[in-house]
Design a protein around this motif. Structure first.
Motif, mmCIF file in Angstrom:
data_model
loop_
_atom_site.group_PDB
_atom_site.id
_atom_site.type_symbol
_atom_site.label_atom_id
_atom_site.label_comp_id
_atom_site.label_asym_id
_atom_site.label_seq_id
_atom_site.Cartn_x
_atom_site.Cartn_y
_atom_site.Cartn_z
ATOM 1 N N ILE A 66 0.821 -1.204 0.000
ATOM 2 C CA ILE A 66 0.000 0.000 0.000
ATOM 3 C C ILE A 66 0.856 1.255 0.000
ATOM 4 C CG2 ILE A 66 -1.386 1.373 1.605
ATOM 5 C CD1 ILE A 66 -2.830 -1.381 2.191
ATOM 6 N N SER A 82 -10.794 -1.733 -8.162
ATOM 7 C CA SER A 82 -11.408 -0.472 -8.574
ATOM 8 C C SER A 82 -10.849 0.040 -9.897
ATOM 9 C CB SER A 82 -11.227 0.576 -7.479
ATOM 10 O OG SER A 82 -9.913 0.577 -7.032
ATOM 11 N N TYR A 83 -9.642 -0.397 -10.256
ATOM 12 C CA TYR A 83 -9.076 0.050 -11.535
ATOM 13 C C TYR A 83 -9.634 -0.742 -12.707
ATOM 14 C CZ TYR A 83 -5.987 2.822 -8.754
ATOM 15 O OH TYR A 83 -5.508 3.735 -7.868
ATOM 16 N N TRP A 90 -5.692 14.909 0.421
ATOM 17 C CA TRP A 90 -5.789 13.769 -0.487
ATOM 18 C C TRP A 90 -4.654 13.834 -1.493
ATOM 19 C CZ3 TRP A 90 -9.005 9.818 0.320
ATOM 20 C CH2 TRP A 90 -10.192 10.015 1.034
ATOM 21 N N SER A 108 -11.357 9.053 -9.217
ATOM 22 C CA SER A 108 -11.417 8.584 -7.835
ATOM 23 C C SER A 108 -11.653 9.754 -6.882
ATOM 24 C CB SER A 108 -10.149 7.827 -7.469
ATOM 25 O OG SER A 108 -9.019 8.623 -7.672
ATOM 26 N N TYR A 125 -14.992 10.379 -4.296
ATOM 27 C CA TYR A 125 -15.002 10.491 -2.832
ATOM 28 C C TYR A 125 -16.061 11.474 -2.328
ATOM 29 C CZ TYR A 125 -10.427 8.189 -3.051
ATOM 30 O OH TYR A 125 -9.410 7.314 -3.283
ATOM 31 N N ASN A 129 -18.110 5.307 3.448
ATOM 32 C CA ASN A 129 -16.918 4.643 2.925
ATOM 33 C C ASN A 129 -15.771 5.644 2.941
ATOM 34 O OD1 ASN A 129 -15.511 2.463 1.833
ATOM 35 N ND2 ASN A 129 -15.781 3.257 -0.231
ATOM 36 N N TRP A 130 -15.438 6.252 1.802
ATOM 37 C CA TRP A 130 -14.321 7.196 1.809
ATOM 38 C C TRP A 130 -14.741 8.649 1.929
ATOM 39 C CZ3 TRP A 130 -10.338 5.169 3.520
ATOM 40 C CH2 TRP A 130 -9.948 3.889 3.127
ATOM 41 N N ARG A 151 -9.442 0.688 6.791
ATOM 42 C CA ARG A 151 -9.571 2.094 6.417
ATOM 43 C C ARG A 151 -8.256 2.844 6.542
ATOM 44 N NH1 ARG A 151 -14.491 4.049 5.612
ATOM 45 N NH2 ARG A 151 -16.081 2.511 6.057
ATOM 46 N N THR A 152 -7.540 2.607 7.644
ATOM 47 C CA THR A 152 -6.280 3.313 7.832
ATOM 48 C C THR A 152 -5.315 2.973 6.712
ATOM 49 O OG1 THR A 152 -6.644 2.925 10.159
ATOM 50 C CG2 THR A 152 -4.549 3.894 9.539
ATOM 51 N N LEU A 153 -5.237 1.669 6.386
ATOM 52 C CA LEU A 153 -4.284 1.251 5.363
ATOM 53 C C LEU A 153 -4.747 1.705 3.987
ATOM 54 C CD1 LEU A 153 -3.534 -2.342 6.649
ATOM 55 C CD2 LEU A 153 -1.969 -0.415 6.615
ATOM 56 N N GLY A 154 -6.070 1.747 3.789
ATOM 57 C CA GLY A 154 -6.569 1.994 2.436
ATOM 58 C C GLY A 154 -6.758 3.448 2.099
ATOM 59 N N ARG A 155 -6.608 4.359 3.067
ATOM 60 C CA ARG A 155 -6.892 5.758 2.776
ATOM 61 C C ARG A 155 -6.003 6.273 1.655
ATOM 62 N NH1 ARG A 155 -9.277 10.683 4.623
ATOM 63 N NH2 ARG A 155 -8.022 12.338 3.753
ATOM 64 N N GLY A 156 -6.654 6.998 0.732
ATOM 65 C CA GLY A 156 -5.880 7.538 -0.366
ATOM 66 C C GLY A 156 -5.772 6.565 -1.519
ATOM 67 N N ARG A 157 -6.260 5.350 -1.312
ATOM 68 C CA ARG A 157 -6.288 4.405 -2.428
ATOM 69 C C ARG A 157 -7.709 4.249 -2.848
ATOM 70 N NH1 ARG A 157 -2.327 -0.615 -2.446
ATOM 71 N NH2 ARG A 157 -3.082 -0.771 -4.555
ATOM 72 N N PHE A 158 -7.897 4.150 -4.140
ATOM 73 C CA PHE A 158 -9.225 4.109 -4.698
ATOM 74 C C PHE A 158 -9.823 2.725 -4.452
ATOM 75 C CE2 PHE A 158 -11.672 4.537 -8.892
ATOM 76 C CZ PHE A 158 -12.778 4.981 -8.199
ATOM 77 N N THR A 159 -10.675 2.605 -3.440
ATOM 78 C CA THR A 159 -11.245 1.292 -3.142
ATOM 79 C C THR A 159 -12.731 1.410 -2.846
ATOM 80 O OG1 THR A 159 -10.449 1.666 -0.902
ATOM 81 C CG2 THR A 159 -9.213 0.104 -2.236
ATOM 82 N N SER A 160 -13.452 0.365 -3.185
ATOM 83 C CA SER A 160 -14.892 0.337 -2.957
ATOM 84 C C SER A 160 -15.164 -0.341 -1.615
ATOM 85 C CB SER A 160 -15.561 -0.443 -4.079
ATOM 86 O OG SER A 160 -15.078 -1.765 -4.071
#
Lengths: 611, 354
Positions: A38, A120-121, A433, A441, A445, A453-454, B66-75
């Motif tokens: 990540i 997602s890509y 961000w 993306s 958000y 979610n985000w 969430r902490t790890l995924g922030r800033g990554r485009f994920t559903s």
């Protein structure tokens, strides 16, 4: 390791020494497995080890040929056909074909941890096929304008087919038994483990994009930036990333070092709770102050943020003042408002807008709600793990105070703030961000569907959502850019975010040893930790810089003189090593003497005892 | 280490003499029961820690996905997939049962951040920490005790004033600041002082571990961090040793020893110090138990990948399995060090066996 000839440093002898380029990272690799990692540093490692189907330009990170030399979309946008080069090879000698691409994407479409990272890509993609060795066909259920942005490293099928779906969640993809990791990129990982302190790559001389100009690239992980700066000054490392603007300033005066605050495609913002709701019942949730729920109130505060001052004092001059959620690195999609005062600091105007919206000053000098109730105290959340966040909120608190609005600054750990945001128990917070080369993306958000979610502002606007859906399937670039700009206009008006600054990343390198770093975005961008691995192919010893193969914007493209400092590059490492060995021997000898002395004294003492 | 070993032995010898009459019979029976009760107590503490380590970190705020995924485009589906893969979607009680079962079979789980088995991660990070903190603790213990002995013996003298003042000054300096100072002076070089040492890390990039040059290289890298920690820890031992020796100075047995005609050094080393060593020994033994918890600030400044740093970085995720694993290792070490100290005391001094 220590060559006597290196001291004399004739240029021929220097060529026999491997040239190692050492990067100091302040961000560690969390996994070399491209389906799991990540961290930004991990992306850098994959970019060295593997290839993408489609790459990035240096100018603005728009799609550029990589493994695929060209691509085509059917009129309905449901079929994408990629034509690949036929000269790419895996480092174990196997050819890289369309089947490897289909295999990699297939693993993601099949679900599991691979999907958790990448699906997602491939949004809307139904199947991926490789009809022949150089053709990849993606079939979609619904058009997807984000394609061909595909930042997914292509892995070799003949290696990864042995990694089962069950094992992949802890598969390290690191060198085993001294065998480098099989990849197709310009370098290959020979030593290193995720979370370790050093990683070593060797050049792939047969790379389809040309052989790198250095023999090895090594990474050293620093846990804080100050020691990394010291290591650069001393020459232990050649490059350092993630510096503050102050550190860049202090390095600018050093001999043999070139430093910059490069634009990075990200922004920081003050965000509001625009309406947290329980998604199942649709009932309001949390305890936002009613004032921040009103777009007119938030829009007025747009003029209560002195972005120039924040940039000067909080960001120490690194970066640019913020306006909209698409950073200047992506001019095609970015909204530029005609009004020069659209983001001006103007407390009178802010006060006037608040008056118009009904938030008038009471007799006590405090503004009230339109119904006359006191506003109360706004809670401004900042992140304790950021150097800038608490300061930005302190300033914001002061400006709000000048408008007659009470506010208090609260400080949270990022992970704690995430749950505060999800509970809706905040009025405003400061965060940022990183914006990908495609705006999709970032725009997503702020849609209603991302709430819970985000979405961190709980923003929900049907007009905005409709435009989001349109642009996501719009295959005409000009039309899509127009829609994206309209969306930003809505955001400007509704002000879920007040974008404060576009971030910058400080970087510095030993320009007396290495040269030819092309910024990305060009101009003004960063030198490494970019999208793609282009600069690892560009960079070379300063003595051989020449005109950097004609890249005009590359740093260190020398004209004529400048060869004198360059030759010391290879040898100083060797000196360092021999000093190290000498000091080590010295320490050992010292210990032996002290230890011997103690033994002697003890023997004397026991002799005394016995007498 | 040698001084400590000798001291324990001396102490044991003396107490045996003192208590010979009171504890001559039935010694093994009582000691056996004592050992059993201490071991059971330690096991109880371990079981408690096992339970605590699970719930302590689960009540922390934060969601790893969430902490790890922030800033990554994920559903949302992708976050669910992540939680499913690493067992975070299970009910808490179910996770606890799995955790107990796995831990008892030696499986500490998979790190959410590094995606490798936690036991591998801890083993990798253990030896830098032991090298760094263990060496420093022992060095600080030995030098500190020596300083304390000399200082107390010539109390108020020049040596005493310099060593007490010096060690207190070093003790009050923040470790990270001292570390950065050493980096600037001895690693980068300052004025006429050449930069002899590396700025951080555990080894050079091209060092080969296992060879003599590799070992020398690691020693060279660890010199400054060990020096920093030793200086920072020094005051602990020096002051304890100094004050406990001062307590002994007025005792009659010292007068007797002098009257026997022993030289001053012999009176000090063979009588006074032996009796004064117990408090300092206790502190050193306990500190050795804490070695595996690492030295977070020094690990950060010198970029040494140790256990302290592993645990602190895991907090921000929160990486439950790494936190549980490091917590268990640290608490077990302290409990075991305590147990060992208790058992040794029981052996040395029968009075504590009640």
């Amino acid at each position: 390791m220590v060559l006597p000839g290196a001291l004399a440093a004739p240029s021929q002898a220097a060529e026999d020494d491997p040239v190692t380029f050492v990067v100091g990272l302040t961000n560690e690799v969390d996994s070399f497995n491209p389906f799991l990692g990540i961290e930004a540093a991990s992306f850098e490692m994959w970019a060295l080890t593997y290839d993408y189907l489609v790459g990035y330009t240096m100018k603005d990170m728009s799609p550029a040929p990589a493994l695929a030399t060209e691509w085509d979309t059917s009129d309905d946008g449901l079929t994408w056909t990629f034509t690949m080069r036929d000269d790419a090879m895996w480092s174990d000698g196997e050819p890289l074909t369309a089947a490897d691409v289909a295999y990699t994407y297939g693993r993601i479409l099949d679900g599991g941890p691979e999907a958790a990272t990448w699906s997602s890509y491939l949004k809307g993609v139904e199947s991926v096929e490789a009809p022949d060795a150089t053709t990849v066909v993606l079939t979609l259920k619904k058009p997807n304008a984000v394609l061909p942005l595909l930042p997914i490293p292509i892995v070799p099928e003949h290696i990864w087919k042995d990694v089962s779906e069950k094992d992949i969640k802890s598969y390290a993809a690191e060198p085993t038994d001294g065998q480098p990791v099989v990849g197709s990129g310009p370098f290959r990982l020979v030593e290193g483990t995720a979370g370790g302190s050093t990683y070593k790559f060797e050049a792939n001389p047969d790379y389809w994009g040309g052989a790198p100009h250095v023999d090895e690239v090594a990474f050293r992980v620093f846990k804080s930036a100050d020691p990394a700066v010291q290591a650069l000054i001393k020459g232990e490392i050649d490059f350092v990333d993630n510096l503050s603007a102050l550190q860049v300033q202090s390095l600018e005066g050093e001999d043999g070092i070139t430093a910059t605050s490069g634009d990075s495609p990200g922004f920081d913002e003050i965000a509001f709770n625009t309406g947290s709701v329980d998604l199942e019942t649709g009932e309001p949730m949390g305890d936002p102050n009613p004032a921040v729920l009103d777009p007119a109130f938030r829009f007025a505060l747009n003029f209560a943020v002195d972005r120039e001052q924040l940039l000067r004092t909080v960001y120490q001059g690194g970066g640019k003042t913020g306006t909209t959620i698409i950073p200047p690195a992506y001019p095609d999609y970015r909204l530029e408002l005609d009004d020069p005062d659209a983001f001006a600091f103007d407390l009178d105007k802010a006060g006037q807008l608040l008056d118009e919206a009904g938030y008038t000053l009471g007799s006590d000098g405090k503004r009230t709600m339109p119904n006359g109730d006191p506003i109360g105290t706004l809670r401004l959340a900042s992140r304790s793990d950021s150097e800038t966040s608490p300061d930005v909120m302190q300033f914001f608190q002061e400006w709000l105070g000048e408008l007659g609005i009470d506010a208090e600054v609260e400080t949270y750990e990022s992970s704690k703030l995430t749950s505060v945001i999800l509970d809706g128990t905040f009025d405003a917070f400061e965060w940022g961000w990183y914006v990908e080369p495609d705006p999709d993306s970032m725009l997503d958000y702020l849609t209603c569907g991302q709430r819970g979610n985000w979405s961190d502002s709980w923003y929900c606007n049907e007009e905005y959502d409709a435009l989001y859906e349109q642009q996501h399937v719009e295959m005409d670039d000009a039309a899509r850019q127009d829609q994206v700009k309209q969306m930003q206009e809505i955001l400007y008006r509704d002000a879920p975010y007040l974008v404060t600054a576009y971030s910058s990343v400080g970087q510095a390198f030993r320009s007396d040893r290495f040269a030819c770093f092309q910024p990305q975005p060009d101009p003004g961008g960063v030198w490494l930790l970019q999208y793609g691995s282009q600069n690892y192919l560009n960079l070379r010893p300063a003595a051989d810089a020449g005109d950097c193969d004609g890249i005009a914007t590359a740093v260190g493209a020398v004209t004529g003189s400048g060869g004198s400092g360059g030759t010391s590059g290879g040898s100083s490492d060797d000196e360092g090593m021999s000093t190290g060995a000498m000091v080590g021997i010295g320490v050992l000898a010292g210990l032996a003497v002290v230890g011997g002395g103690i033994v002697l004294m003890r023997r004397r003492a026991t002799v005394d005892d016995r007498e | 280490m040698t001084i400590l070993g000798r001291a324990d032995y001396g102490r044991g010898g003396e107490s045996q003499e003192d208590n010979l009459d009171s504890a001559s019979s039935g010694r093994h029976g009582t000691y056996g029961r004592y050992v059993l009760s201490r071991c059971l107590g330690a096991l109880g503490s371990l079981a408690f820690m096992l339970v605590l380590s699970f719930f302590l970190f689960r009540v922390m705020p934060g969601d790893p996905a969430r902490t790890l995924g922030r800033g990554r485009f994920t559903s949302p589906e992708q976050l669910e997939e992540f939680n499913r893969t690493y067992g975070l979607d299970q009910p808490m009680l179910q996770q606890f049962v799995t955790f107990l079962k796995n831990t008892l079979t030696g499986d500490l789980g998979i790190s959410l951040r590094y995606r490798v088995p936690v036991s591998d991660l801890i083993l990798d990070r253990m030896w830098p920490t032991i090298l760094l903190v263990g060496t420093s603790t022992i060095l600080a213990g030995v030098i500190g005790i020596w300083l304390g002995v000399r200082g107390a013996w010539e109390r108020g003298g020049k040596f005493d004033r310099i060593s007490t003042g010096g060690s207190l000054t070093l003790y009050s300096m923040p470790e990270w600041w001292l570390g950065l100072l050493f980096i600037a002076v001895f690693a980068v070089g300052w004025g006429p002082i050449p930069g002899l040492f590396p700025t951080g890390g555990l080894h050079s990039i091209d060092a080969e571990p296992g060879t003599i040059s590799g070992v020398l290289d690691t020693m060279w890298h660890l010199f400054l961090p060990v020096l920093t920690l030793t200086l920072a820890y020094l005051a602990d031992y020096a002051l304890i040793m100094r004050s406990s020796l001062l307590d002994e100075l007025g005792e009659d047995y010292l007068t007797t020893a002098r009257a026997k005609g022993l030289r001053d050094v012999q009176v000090r080393n063979r009588h006074a110090v032996r009796n004064a060593l117990l408090p300092a020994t206790t502190v050193v033994a306990l500190s050795l138990g804490f070695v595996v918890t690492g030295a977070i600030t020094i690990e950060t400044v010198f970029s040494i990948p140790g256990l302290g740093l592993l645990a602190t970085e895991a907090l921000s995720v929160p990486d439950y399995w790494v936190l549980q694993g490091t917590f268990l290792v640290a608490t077990s070490a302290v409990i075991l060090a305590n147990l060992a100290a208790n058992l040794a005391y029981g052996l040395l001094d029968p009075r504590v066996r009640t």
